[in-house]
Design an enzyme around this catalytic site. Structure first.
Site, PDB file in Angstrom:
ATOM      1  N   CYS A   1      81.931  73.887  15.917  1.00  0.00           N
ATOM      2  CA  CYS A   1      81.298  73.162  17.018  1.00  0.00           C
ATOM      3  C   CYS A   1      82.368  72.434  17.809  1.00  0.00           C
ATOM      4  CB  CYS A   1      80.203  72.215  16.533  1.00  0.00           C
ATOM      5  SG  CYS A   1      80.749  70.686  15.789  1.00  0.00           S
TER       6      CYS A   1
ATOM      7  N   CYS B   1      82.133  71.288  10.917  1.00  0.00           N
ATOM      8  CA  CYS B   1      81.258  70.891  12.021  1.00  0.00           C
ATOM      9  C   CYS B   1      81.040  69.391  11.900  1.00  0.00           C
ATOM     10  CB  CYS B   1      79.952  71.695  12.050  1.00  0.00           C
ATOM     11  SG  CYS B   1      78.791  71.383  10.728  1.00  0.00           S
TER      12      CYS B   1
ATOM     13  N   CYS C   1      88.762  67.019  14.616  1.00  0.00           N
ATOM     14  CA  CYS C   1      89.471  67.606  13.479  1.00  0.00           C
ATOM     15  C   CYS C   1      90.863  66.994  13.345  1.00  0.00           C
ATOM     16  CB  CYS C   1      89.575  69.118  13.659  1.00  0.00           C
ATOM     17  SG  CYS C   1      90.057  69.959  12.146  1.00  0.00           S
TER      18      CYS C   1
END
Length: 143
Positions: A84, A12, A91
């Site tokens: 999230c 997250c 990412c």
């Protein structure tokens, strides 16, 4: 003990709430099958409410640290679960052919306060993550 545990990384943004709770839950629910980690795109610190709500169900995450996702790029992560939408966008690409899963979980963070209203949002997050993790475990067909 399972020889080649799959490495699971929960991601997250701050690595303070959702990913920390998810790490604690998967460790408790199926730690014998997985090496479980959590990280954030912009790590901060583990939220005291995350620690408190996990303690309510007898899971201790008080020793967890808030880590950067960059620490895990070359560690052979098998499964990356973003929890999230911001983390999904931020990412990085993992070198190994990692399985990628995305769960859009509401952020329980409402500041660093610790009153009952804040705790209830963390409990809701914990309950949602418990359900998703149980489904994940079932789908992995562990034996």
């Amino acid at each position: 003990m399972i020889e080649n545990k799959q490495k699971v990384l929960f991601v997250c943004t701050g690595n303070s709430c959702r990913s920390q709770i998810a790490e604690g839950l998967l460790n408790e629910m199926a730690g014998k099958y997985f090496e479980v980690y959590s990280a954030g795109s912009h790590p901060s610190r583990v939220h005291p409410n995350a620690i408190s709500t996990m303690k309510e169900i007898k899971i201790d995450i008080s020793n967890h640290t808030s880590n950067s996702i960059n620490e895990f790029i070359n560690t052979g992560i098998d499964i990356v679960i973003t929890v999230c939408d911001d983390a999904k966008q931020a990412c990085p690409i993992f070198p190994k052919d990692s399985m990628k899963i995305h769960w859009s979980i509401d952020d329980p963070f409402q500041g660093w306060g610790k009153d009952e209203e804040h705790l209830n949002s963390f409990r809701k997050t914990r309950t949602e993550l418990q359900g998703r993790i149980q489904k994940f475990i079932n789908e992995m067909e562990l034996s």
